[in-house]
Design a protein around this motif. Structure first.
Motif, PDB file in Angstrom:
ATOM      1  N   GLY A 541       0.782  -1.223   0.000  1.00 11.80           N
ATOM      2  CA  GLY A 541       0.000   0.000   0.000  1.00 11.80           C
ATOM      3  C   GLY A 541       0.811   1.269   0.000  1.00 11.80           C
ATOM      4  N   ARG A 547      -1.560   0.882  -4.288  1.00 11.61           N
ATOM      5  CA  ARG A 547      -2.747   1.700  -4.049  1.00 11.61           C
ATOM      6  C   ARG A 547      -3.788   1.511  -5.148  1.00 11.61           C
ATOM      7  NH1 ARG A 547      -0.769   7.725  -2.805  1.00 11.61           N
ATOM      8  NH2 ARG A 547      -3.021   7.991  -2.472  1.00 11.61           N
ATOM      9  N   THR A 550      -5.275  -2.258  -5.108  1.00  9.06           N
ATOM     10  CA  THR A 550      -6.156  -2.451  -3.960  1.00  9.06           C
ATOM     11  C   THR A 550      -7.472  -1.707  -4.143  1.00  9.06           C
ATOM     12  OG1 THR A 550      -4.259  -2.742  -2.478  1.00  9.06           O
ATOM     13  CG2 THR A 550      -6.362  -2.141  -1.463  1.00  9.06           C
TER      14      THR A 550
END
Length: 650
Positions: A541, A547, A550
Motif C-alpha cells: 500500500g 494503491r 487495492t
C-alpha cells in the motif's frame, strides 16, 4: 411466434441425423424461437427471391456448428438460456489487454489467471489475436486468416485450452471480429487480385474514379495522417478498392450474401472454440450509401440481427458486442431500437460516458456531462454497456455541438480545450498525453495516453520527493483523479472494463516508438508490456501499484455485492445541486442508490434535503462503509475528487 418453415426443420434433421433425439428437439425449438429474427433481418437487406435460399444456407451452417459443439459448451448454452441477463450482473468486471503484451503467449496467459481472479475479473477481452498481415496490421485489425491464431501466440488448440481454463474460473473470453474489412493478404483478396469474379464481388471495386469521387464528397477520413482518402488503386486488377482505414485493409461488400454466410461460419467457429463474446469491430461502417458518411446505415442493424439469430440458434451462450464509436443518437441503435429492439448486439461501448468523464476532470464541471448523458435514450433491458475510462484506442472528443451550446459552450471550443488540456499545452494542466492524428482541416486532435499519465502522475512523480511513494500531494491528487474515473465506470452499471496497466498506475511507455511497426502510431504509448516486477508490488500500500490495485479490487468486490448496480436498472442523472458534483441515481426494487462524484480539486457541498428526499439521510457509503454525515449547515461535504456510493443502511 412465427415458426420456421418445415423445409428448414427437415434440413436441420438431415444435418443432425446422428445427434440424440433431445438435441434435435432442442435445435428445432431454437430454430422456431429465432426464425422470425433471422427472416426479418435478411428480408430488410436482400431481394425476396434471395431470402429463402440464404435461410437454408445459414440454418445448415448453424446445425453443423451445433452438432460439432463441445458438451461443456452446450451446457453453458443451457445455463445462459436460463439466465439471459448474465451480462447485466454486478459481478461482471472486465479486463482488456493484448495477450503478448500481458503474458507473451496464450499458454503464458493461462499461467497468469490467478492475477486476474485476484483482481475480480469475470470478462477478459484479448485484443486482436487472429492471424494478421505481416508488418503493419493496424494493431492486428488487418486480419489475414480468421481461423488461425498468430503463430507467436500459439494456435487454436491453445486458444481453446485458454477458453476452457477461463470458463472454469467464471471468466468469459472476449475476442475481436473485424467485420468491415480484411487484410489485402487474405485469401479472398488474393483470389480477387488473381481475377476470380466470385471473390471480386466480396469487395467494393471500381474501374475509374467516378463513383469513388462521388462517395468521397460525404466521406470522412478515419486516419488522415496514415491513409488519406477512402480508396486505393490496385494495379493487378486495374481497379480502385474501397479502403476506409488503410490501403492494406479492403472493405467488404456486405450487399453480397456470400459475405454474410462467410461471417456466420466464422462466428460459430470462434464460439465453438469457447469464445463467449465477439466484439464486432468497425460495425458502423458495413453498409455503403451514396450521399452519406457510410456509417450507421439501417442495413447494419438488419445484418447484425440476422447474424445474432443464427448464433442464438446454434450457440445462445455467445453474446455480441458492438464496437460503434458514434454519436449517442446513433449508438443506441446498436443495442436495438424500433423493430430491432433487443435483437441486435447485446453489449455496446459507452463512448459518451468515457468522453464526458475526461471532460469533467479537465473542466471541473459536470453540467455538460449531465446534459449529454441525460439525452441518451434508454436501452433494452436485456442489453448493457461496456463502461471504461480508456481503451486500446486514442480518445476522440465526441462532444456534440448542440450539447455544448445547451450549457453555454461551443463544441469546437470545448474540443480544442480538451485537446490542449490532455496534451499538456493548456496552462496548469498536469496531463501528459500525445496528440494523435491532428486534422488541420477540422481542428480535430485526438489524444493518446494511459489513464495515469492523462491524470498527471508523470508530473507528480517528477516533483515528488520519493517517486511512487505515499506522501507526495501531487501523487495523491493524480491517483484520486484516476480512481474517480474508475468509480464512475464501476458505478454506472453494465460491464466496467479495466485497461491493462491502469490497475498498477502505469504511465506512458517512453519507448513506444522503438518497436518495429510502431514508429508512426503513438497509441502504443498506452499499450505497454506488462511489468511483472511492478505487479509484484500490488500488495504494498505504500506504492502506486499497491494503491491502485487495492482500490480497483475493492471497487469490484463492493460492486458485486450491490444489486442496485444490476445493468437492468437504468442510471439516471437527477437535478444538479452543485456544478462540481455529478449525481447518479439508481432505482432498484430493493431501494435507491445515490452516487456522488466531486470532479473538482476542492471540497464541495451536497444538500442534505436531497438525501432526505431519497430516504438516504441515514444511509451508508458502500465504498467506505461509513455512515452519511450531514453537517450542521445542512450539507454533506465531499472531499476533492471523492466518490460516494450511498445506499440504505441495513
Amino acid at each position: 411466434m412465427r415458426c420456421a418453415p418445415g423445409d428448414l426443420h427437415d434440413l436441420a434433421a438431415e444435418v443432425l441425423t446422428d445427434s440424440p433425439a433431445h438435441e434435435r428437439q432442442l435445435f428445432d425449438l431454437r430454430l422456431d424461437r429465432w426464425f422470425a429474427d433471422l427472416h426479418d433481418g435478411l428480408a430488410a437487406v436482400f431481394p425476396a427471391a434471395a431470402v429463402g435460399p440464404l435461410e437454408r444456407r445459414l440454418i445448415g451452417t448453424a446445425a453443423r456448428a451445433f452438432a460439432d459443439r463441445d458438451p461443456e459448451l452446450k451446457e453453458l448454452d443451457l445455463r445462459r438460456t436460463l439466465d439471459d441477463a448474465w451480462i447485466c450482473d454486478p459481478g461482471m468486471i472486465g479486463y482488456a489487454t493484448y495477450a503478448d503484451r500481458f503474458a507473451g503467449t496464450l499458454a503464458g496467459l493461462g499461467d497468469r489467471l490467478d492475477y486476474l481472479s485476484e483482481l475480480g475479473v469475470s470478462y477478459l477481452h484479448l485484443m486482436p489475436l487472429l492471424e494478421p498481415r505481416p508488418g503493419d496490421s493496424d494493431g492486428g485489425y488487418a486480419v489475414a486468416d480468421y481461423r488461425r491464431v498468430r503463430a507467436d501466440l500459439g494456435d487454436t488448440g491453445d486458444l481453446r485450452a485458454l477458453a476452457t481454463a477461463l470458463r472454469g474460473r467464471g471468466i468469459s473470453l472476449v475476442l475481436d471480429l473485424v467485420l468491415n474489412h480484411v487484410a489485402e493478404e487474405h485469401a479472398w483478396a488474393a483470389a480477387a487480385r488473381a481475377g476470380d469474379a466470385h471473390y471480386q464481388d466480396y469487395f467494393r471495386l471500381y474501374p475509374d474514379r467516378a463513383e469513388p469521387d462521388a462517395f468521397e464528397r460525404t466521406l470522412p477520413e478515419v486516419f488522415p495522417d496514415f491513409a488519406p482518402g477512402n480508396f486505393t488503386w490496385n494495379a493487378e486488377m486495374q481497379r480502385w478498392v474501397w479502403t476506409t482505414f488503410n490501403a492494406f485493409q479492403w472493405d467488404l461488400n456486405w450487399a453480397n450474401p456470400d459475405v454474410l454466410v462467410e461471417f456466420a461460419e466464422i462466428i460459430l467457429f470462434l464460439a465453438n472454440l469457447g469464445v463467449e463474446v465477439v466484439r464486432l469491430d468497425a460495425i458502423a461502417f458495413l453498409w455503403k450509401r451514396l450521399g452519406t458518411n457510410c456509417q450507421n446505415q439501417p442495413e447494419v442493424h438488419a445484418l447484425t440481427q440476422a447474424l445474432r439469430a443464427v448464433s442464438r440458434i446454434a450457440c445462445p451462450a455467445l453474446a455480441f458486442k458492438a464496437e460503434a464509436i458514434v454519436g449517442p443518437t446513433d449508438l443506441v441503435h446498436y443495442l436495438g431500437r424500433g423493430v430491432h429492439h433487443g435483437k441486435v448486439s447485446d453489449i455496446a461501448y459507452h463512448n459518451s460516458l468515457m468522453v464526458q468523464i475526461w471532460s469533467m476532470l479537465a473542466a471541473q464541471d459536470v453540467r455538460l456531462a449531465a446534459h449529454a448523458l441525460r439525452a441518451i435514450p434508454p436501452i433494452p433491458a436485456s442489453t448493457t454497456w461496456v463502461t471504461y475510462v480508456r481503451c486500446h484506442d486514442d480518445i476522440g472528443w465526441a462532444i456534440d455541438d448542440a450539447d455544448a451550446a445547451a450549457v453555454g459552450l461551443t463544441g469546437w471550443g470545448h474540443r480544442a480545450f480538451l485537446s490542449d488540456y490532455y496534451s499538456g499545452s493548456f496552462p496548469g494542466s498536469p496531463a501528459r498525453g500525445l496528440v494523435f492524428q491532428e486534422n488541420p482541416a477540422t481542428g480535430d486532435r485526438r489524444i493518446s495516453g494511459t489513464a495515469a499519465s492523462l491524470c498527471g502522475l508523470d508530473v507528480a512523480l517528477q516533483a515528488g520527493p520519493v517517486p511512487g511513494r505515499v506522501g507526495a500531494g501531487l501523487v495523491d491528487a493524480a491517483l484520486a483523479r484516476v480512481l474517480l474515473g474508475y468509480a464512475m465506470v464501476f458505478g454506472w452499471g453494465g460491464i466496467p472494463v479495466i485497461w491493462m496497466g491502469d490497475e498498477l498506475g502505469l504511465r506512458n511507455d517512453p519507448d513506444w516508438a522503438s518497436e518495429p511497426g510502431h514508429e508512426e502510431d503513438n497509441r502504443w504509448a498506452h499499450r505497454p508490456r506488462m511489468p511483472w516486477d511492478v505487479a509484484e508490488e500490488r500488495q504494498d500500500g505504500a506504492t502506486v501499484a499497491g494503491r491502485m490495485f487495492t482500490a480497483l479490487r475493492h471497487f469490484a468486490t463492493v460492486r458485486a455485492s450491490l444489486p442496485y448496480l444490476d445493468a437492468t436498472v437504468e442510471a439516471e442523472i437527477p437535478e444538479l445541486a452543485d456544478p462540481g458534483i455529478l449525481p447518479v441515481l439508481r432505482r432498484h426494487p430493493v431501494g435507491v442508490m445515490l452516487q456522488l462524484y466531486n470532479v473538482t480539486a476542492g471540497w464541495r457541498p451536497w444538500p442534505g434535503h436531497l438525501l432526505h428526499a431519497h430516504g438516504l439521510a441515514d444511509g451508508v457509503d458502500a465504498l467506505s462503509g461509513t455512515l452519511v454525515q450531514i453537517g450542521l449547515d445542512g450539507n454533506l461535504w465531499l472531499a476533492p475528487h471523492a466518490s460516494l456510493w450511498i445506499v440504505p443502511r441495513g
